[in-house]
Each structure stands twice: as structure tokens, then as C-alpha cells.
Design a protein around this motif. Sequence first.
Motif, PDB file in Angstrom:
ATOM      1  N   LEU A 130       0.810  -1.221   0.000  1.00 32.36           N
ATOM      2  CA  LEU A 130       0.000   0.000   0.000  1.00 32.36           C
ATOM      3  C   LEU A 130       0.843   1.271   0.000  1.00 32.36           C
ATOM      4  CD1 LEU A 130      -2.699  -0.945   2.651  1.00 32.36           C
ATOM      5  CD2 LEU A 130      -2.983  -0.825   0.190  1.00 32.36           C
ATOM      6  N   TYR A 131       2.151   1.136   0.222  1.00 34.14           N
ATOM      7  CA  TYR A 131       2.997   2.316   0.367  1.00 34.14           C
ATOM      8  C   TYR A 131       2.967   3.250  -0.843  1.00 34.14           C
ATOM      9  CZ  TYR A 131       6.965   5.368   0.902  1.00 34.14           C
ATOM     10  OH  TYR A 131       7.747   6.478   0.963  1.00 34.14           O
ATOM     11  N   PRO A 132       3.107   2.761  -2.084  1.00 31.43           N
ATOM     12  CA  PRO A 132       3.090   3.720  -3.209  1.00 31.43           C
ATOM     13  C   PRO A 132       1.787   4.519  -3.295  1.00 31.43           C
ATOM     14  CG  PRO A 132       3.925   1.600  -3.946  1.00 31.43           C
ATOM     15  CD  PRO A 132       3.395   1.405  -2.553  1.00 31.43           C
ATOM     16  N   ALA A 148       0.241   4.187   5.130  1.00 36.00           N
ATOM     17  CA  ALA A 148       0.092   2.821   4.617  1.00 36.00           C
ATOM     18  C   ALA A 148      -0.208   1.863   5.772  1.00 36.00           C
ATOM     19  CB  ALA A 148       1.352   2.392   3.872  1.00 36.00           C
ATOM     20  N   TRP A 149       0.429   2.055   6.918  1.00 31.15           N
ATOM     21  CA  TRP A 149       0.197   1.187   8.076  1.00 31.15           C
ATOM     22  C   TRP A 149      -1.246   1.338   8.567  1.00 31.15           C
ATOM     23  CZ3 TRP A 149      -0.560   2.270  13.401  1.00 31.15           C
ATOM     24  CH2 TRP A 149      -0.477   1.156  14.231  1.00 31.15           C
ATOM     25  N   ILE A 150      -1.720   2.580   8.663  1.00 30.67           N
ATOM     26  CA  ILE A 150      -3.098   2.829   9.100  1.00 30.67           C
ATOM     27  C   ILE A 150      -4.088   2.240   8.096  1.00 30.67           C
ATOM     28  CG2 ILE A 150      -4.809   4.655   9.457  1.00 30.67           C
ATOM     29  CD1 ILE A 150      -2.462   6.340  10.612  1.00 30.67           C
ATOM     30  N   SER A 151      -3.827   2.423   6.811  1.00 29.27           N
ATOM     31  CA  SER A 151      -4.713   1.866   5.781  1.00 29.27           C
ATOM     32  C   SER A 151      -4.732   0.347   5.841  1.00 29.27           C
ATOM     33  CB  SER A 151      -4.253   2.310   4.390  1.00 29.27           C
ATOM     34  OG  SER A 151      -4.303   3.701   4.279  1.00 29.27           O
ATOM     35  N   GLY A 152      -3.582  -0.260   6.066  1.00 32.04           N
ATOM     36  CA  GLY A 152      -3.509  -1.714   6.169  1.00 32.04           C
ATOM     37  C   GLY A 152      -4.298  -2.249   7.351  1.00 32.04           C
ATOM     38  N   GLY A 156       7.416  15.178   1.429  1.00 32.08           N
ATOM     39  CA  GLY A 156       6.464  14.992   2.529  1.00 32.08           C
ATOM     40  C   GLY A 156       5.640  13.734   2.356  1.00 32.08           C
ATOM     41  N   GLY A 157       5.256  13.432   1.117  1.00 34.23           N
ATOM     42  CA  GLY A 157       4.506  12.207   0.846  1.00 34.23           C
ATOM     43  C   GLY A 157       5.314  10.960   1.109  1.00 34.23           C
ATOM     44  N   ILE A 158       6.598  11.007   0.775  1.00 39.57           N
ATOM     45  CA  ILE A 158       7.472   9.860   1.042  1.00 39.57           C
ATOM     46  C   ILE A 158       7.566   9.610   2.545  1.00 39.57           C
ATOM     47  CG2 ILE A 158       9.895   9.117   0.957  1.00 39.57           C
ATOM     48  CD1 ILE A 158      10.025  10.494  -1.823  1.00 39.57           C
ATOM     49  N   ILE A 159       7.682  10.683   3.308  1.00 38.10           N
ATOM     50  CA  ILE A 159       7.789  10.554   4.765  1.00 38.10           C
ATOM     51  C   ILE A 159       6.461  10.092   5.372  1.00 38.10           C
ATOM     52  CG2 ILE A 159       8.123  11.850   6.901  1.00 38.10           C
ATOM     53  CD1 ILE A 159      10.097  13.621   5.236  1.00 38.10           C
ATOM     54  N   LEU A 160       5.366  10.706   4.961  1.00 38.60           N
ATOM     55  CA  LEU A 160       4.057  10.371   5.536  1.00 38.60           C
ATOM     56  C   LEU A 160       3.465   9.091   4.961  1.00 38.60           C
ATOM     57  CD1 LEU A 160       2.426  13.909   5.675  1.00 38.60           C
ATOM     58  CD2 LEU A 160       3.274  12.550   7.582  1.00 38.60           C
ATOM     59  N   GLY A 169       1.726   8.587  -2.575  1.00 43.41           N
ATOM     60  CA  GLY A 169       1.195   9.468  -3.618  1.00 43.41           C
ATOM     61  C   GLY A 169       0.015  10.285  -3.133  1.00 43.41           C
ATOM     62  N   ALA A 170      -0.882   9.635  -2.406  1.00 47.35           N
ATOM     63  CA  ALA A 170      -2.049  10.350  -1.876  1.00 47.35           C
ATOM     64  C   ALA A 170      -1.618  11.408  -0.868  1.00 47.35           C
ATOM     65  CB  ALA A 170      -3.014   9.363  -1.236  1.00 47.35           C
ATOM     66  N   ALA A 171      -0.636  11.083  -0.035  1.00 43.85           N
ATOM     67  CA  ALA A 171      -0.147  12.054   0.945  1.00 43.85           C
ATOM     68  C   ALA A 171       0.489  13.256   0.252  1.00 43.85           C
ATOM     69  CB  ALA A 171       0.858  11.399   1.889  1.00 43.85           C
ATOM     70  N   ALA A 172       1.254  13.010  -0.804  1.00 40.46           N
ATOM     71  CA  ALA A 172       1.898  14.110  -1.522  1.00 40.46           C
ATOM     72  C   ALA A 172       0.861  15.033  -2.160  1.00 40.46           C
ATOM     73  CB  ALA A 172       2.844  13.556  -2.588  1.00 40.46           C
TER      74      ALA A 172
END
Length: 64
Positions: A2-4, A46-50, A37-41, A8-11
Motif C-alpha cells: 500500500l505504500y506507493p 500505509a500502516w493505518i490503511s492496512g 512529505g509524501g514519502i515521509i508520511l 502518492g495520496a499524501a503528496a
Amino acid sequence: MLYPLAAGAAAVNLFFLFLVLQAIGLRALTPIESIIGGIILGVPFAWISGKWMHGLIKQAEDDA
């Protein structure tokens, strides 16, 4: 996996958030700053979404 999507959504959300925050005097982020910022967040998002999706799967299995 889910990370990508989360990064992307965070950015995109950061970019638009800071565009809106220009109304109160903050400067807009550049696209590069938003991507960083998206890379960091992306990791916590992704963890919360998972966790959320895992809960939905468990609920669906319990209902079946």
C-alpha cells in the motif's frame, strides 16, 4: 504493497492543503517538497490503511 498509493495520496493532499492554507498567509509547497512529505508520511498512512483494510476483511469473514 500500500505504500506507493499512500505516499502518492499524501503528496497530493499536502500540495492541495498548502494551496488552501495560502489564504491564512502560509506559502504553498513546491511539488518537490510535497513529494518529499509524501514519502515521509507514506509509511504511517500505509500502516493505518492496512490496519483498516485488515479489520474490514475480518468483519467480512465473521459475517460469512
